[in-house]
Each structure stands twice: as C-alpha cells, then as structure tokens.
Design a protein around this motif. Structure first.
Motif, PDB file in Angstrom:
ATOM      1  N   HIS A 283      42.497  38.359 -71.005  1.00 37.59           N
ATOM      2  CA  HIS A 283      42.577  39.448 -70.101  1.00 37.59           C
ATOM      3  C   HIS A 283      41.873  38.995 -68.761  1.00 37.59           C
ATOM      4  CE1 HIS A 283      42.642  43.776 -68.796  1.00 37.59           C
ATOM      5  NE2 HIS A 283      41.631  43.714 -68.662  1.00 37.59           N
ATOM      6  N   VAL A 287      44.010  39.066 -65.872  1.00 38.37           N
ATOM      7  CA  VAL A 287      43.972  40.686 -65.362  1.00 38.37           C
ATOM      8  C   VAL A 287      42.867  40.745 -64.573  1.00 38.37           C
ATOM      9  CG1 VAL A 287      44.309  43.075 -65.860  1.00 38.37           C
ATOM     10  CG2 VAL A 287      45.883  41.333 -67.064  1.00 38.37           C
ATOM     11  N   CYS A 288      41.588  40.607 -65.608  1.00 41.84           N
ATOM     12  CA  CYS A 288      40.144  40.977 -64.892  1.00 41.84           C
ATOM     13  C   CYS A 288      39.784  39.696 -64.267  1.00 41.84           C
ATOM     14  CB  CYS A 288      39.491  41.702 -65.887  1.00 41.84           C
ATOM     15  SG  CYS A 288      38.069  42.660 -65.095  1.00 41.84           S
ATOM     16  N   CYS A 296      44.008  45.375 -61.441  1.00 40.94           N
ATOM     17  CA  CYS A 296      43.695  46.730 -62.284  1.00 40.94           C
ATOM     18  C   CYS A 296      44.772  47.324 -62.833  1.00 40.94           C
ATOM     19  CB  CYS A 296      42.791  47.541 -61.334  1.00 40.94           C
ATOM     20  SG  CYS A 296      41.284  46.801 -60.934  1.00 40.94           S
ATOM     21  N   CYS A 299      45.367  46.917 -66.571  1.00 40.10           N
ATOM     22  CA  CYS A 299      44.671  47.016 -67.346  1.00 40.10           C
ATOM     23  C   CYS A 299      44.781  48.289 -68.104  1.00 40.10           C
ATOM     24  CB  CYS A 299      43.239  46.819 -66.581  1.00 40.10           C
ATOM     25  SG  CYS A 299      41.814  47.090 -67.725  1.00 40.10           S
ATOM     26  N   LYS A 302      41.825  51.087 -67.271  1.00 44.14           N
ATOM     27  CA  LYS A 302      42.017  51.576 -65.901  1.00 44.14           C
ATOM     28  C   LYS A 302      41.369  52.696 -65.563  1.00 44.14           C
ATOM     29  CE  LYS A 302      47.043  52.361 -65.409  1.00 44.14           C
ATOM     30  NZ  LYS A 302      48.316  51.733 -64.808  1.00 44.14           N
TER      31      LYS A 302
END
Length: 326
Positions: A283, A287-288, A296, A299, A302
C-alpha cells in the motif's frame, strides 16, 4: 521516577486507539482486498526445487541487504531485459539473477571473504548503485564469518536452535535473539529479523509459536503518521514536518511506537501482523506513496485519514538516512 525515554514518549508520541478501531473494522470487512506478497515469484525468490539450506541462505543474505537503497536525488532503479525495477524489487531481482547464476555466492564461506568490487558489481546496474557498498560488504563478511564460527556455516542450524521461538526467555534464546549477533540484524526494533522470520514462515521453513512484531520500515511509518494511527507533537513533529534528520534514539523511539500501533491493529482486526505487513508495505509503495499527492482515492482508509483531511499532515516520514537497520 520516569525515565528520559518515558518522558519523550509522553510528550511527543502516542497511539490514537480511535483511529486503530476504525481501521480494524475496515480491515475486517475488506479481508479479501488485502494485498499479499508472492514469496515464490521466480523473478525474486528461489523455486521449490532448491534445497532448504540454499533458500535459507538466499533469504538471509537478501534481507541483510534490504535497507536504504535510494537517497534524495538518487533513486535505485533500472530497466533490465525483463522489465524495469525500483527499490527492493531491483535488489531482489538482482539477487535472484545472481542466485540463478551461482547459488554458492550466498554460501557463508564465500561471503566471509567477499570483496567490495564483487558487491558493487552485483548490486549496481546502469546508474543504480547503493551508496554504502563498503558497509554492505562488511555486513556480508560479518554474516559469513559468524555463520561459520557459530553454526558450521548452516543457516538451518540457527533456525533449528530457536525451537520455533522468535524470542526466548533469557535461558533459551529465540530466532531473533540468535540473529542479533550479526551486525545486519542488530536493530533494536528488529525490522530485518521480523522480515526474515516472515519470509521463512510463508515459505514453510519456520513456524513460530510466539507472536511476531511487524517489520517496521519507512512505508509503514509514513502510513501510521498520515492516517493518525501514531500522533507526534512538539520538537519531534517539527523535525518530521521540516524534514530535519532525527537522531538514532528518536528513530528507534518512533519505530517502536509504530510497531506497537500495528500490533494493536492486528489484535483488533484479527489479522496477523505479517498479513498486515504485506498489505501496508505494498500500500505504501503503490497508494500512500512518498509524495505530496498520494493516490488517496484508492485508499480504503480515505474516509477518515488525517492527512487527507488536513494537508499539513501529508508528511513523507521522519528523516533518517544513515542506517542499515531498515
């Protein structure tokens, strides 16, 4: 009397259990969406056909090398014939290529006498080159020499001596206790030790009877700070916000609290810390990400992530480069 570390902990660091509760509920509902590493991916890891000792040696060496590959303005990435790789992916791809070429490269006898030029040639391609070749060479030599002296050159002897314990009781040491004698694995937060134990567990080579810790690295720390799992204030928060390099003791303190936060998240969500490590590590890479504009919308947290609500908390993570711990 409260110790210096205790005062620091109270003044600067804490775990937000309300955030942990919300994250745990989402993880319980989304268990099928948790990402997992494939530890049999032939690009990065030995196949099932290799002997147990060969696999143990490979994974031990690769985890020993798994730290601080990129620096500001110097990203560890390269394109090979079979694709482009970055960071740990490039490290493990080069490791697997070396293993396919010569498995004995990972033998303690070879490591004990390895030269800097060999390490540099192995881990460098194109413009990608770790900045600490001398240090990595010393870590490999230390690993080789001590495996020979203490375990007759067999990683399996170390694993067997642990009796499937991660941590011992003072009289009978566990796996992480035995690893601490090697410079590569001396981190008090035990990132590499727990990462190696996780790899061995999911390869079916180690079945710990006691609870593991999560292997805390920069990705997990960044997520903990952004989501609000871990709350930092005062001097240390100013250092993080302004990207000032923290001290070794501050680094250990931050990662210890992050480790406890993920341990609590595992307990409340009913997931193992190693399952969480797979998911949050991936992740953090996809993503992050280490950017002021992470993805975001992809996620699962979020809806309440502190950094998404307030950009002032969109930090990278604390700055601490000169380490071989993670």
């Amino acid at each position: 009397m409260i110790s210096k570390w205790g005062k620091l902990l109270m003044e600067l660091l804490g775990i937000d259990t309300l955030v942990i509760d919300r994250m745990s509920r989402i993880l319980q509902r989304s268990s099928e969406n948790l990402q997992r590493l494939d530890l049999f991916n032939p690009k990065f890891y030995p196949s099932r056909s290799h002997s147990e000792e060969e696999v143990l040696r490979y994974l031990t060496v690769m985890v020993a090398m798994d730290h601080r590959l990129s620096r500001p303005g110097r990203v560890y990435e390269a394109c090979l014939e079979d694709g482009c790789y970055k960071g740990a992916d490039l490290l493990y791809r080069l490791g697997k290529m070396k293993f396919d070429e010569n498995p004995d490269f990972f033998a303690p006898e070879y490591l004990s006498k390895i030269r800097e030029e060999e390490v540099e040639k192995w881990l460098s391609i194109g413009n990608a080159r770790p900045v600490d070749i001398e240090l990595r060479t010393r870590l490999l030599r230390d690993l080789g020499v001590k495996l020979i002296k203490l375990y007759d050159g067999r990683v399996s002897s170390l694993v067997e001596a642990s009796n499937n314990r991660l941590h011992g009781d003072g009289i009978n040491p566990g796996f992480a206790d035995f690893l601490r004698v090697f410079r590569a694995f001396e981190d008090p937060v035990e990132k590499k030790s727990m990462l190696l134990a996780k790899f061995l567990h999911f390869r079916g080579l180690f079945k710990p009877v006691d609870k593991p810790y999560i292997p805390v690295d920069n990705h997990l720390t960044r997520i903990a700070l952004r989501t609000g799992m871990v709350v930092v204030s005062g001097r240390l928060w100013n250092d993080i916000l302004n990207m000032r390099e923290v001290s070794m003791s501050d680094d250990v303190l931050i990662r210890m609290v992050v480790r406890e936060a993920y341990g609590l998240l595992a307990e409340k969500s009913g997931r193992s810390v190693w399952e969480l490590d797979d998911h949050f590590w991936l992740h953090g890479r996809m993503v992050c990400i280490r950017s002021e504009k992470p993805l975001c919308e992809k996620c699962m947290f979020k809806g309440f992530c502190r950094a998404r609500r307030n950009n002032a908390f969109m930090v990278y993570e604390h700055t601490y480069y000169n380490t071989w711990y993670y």
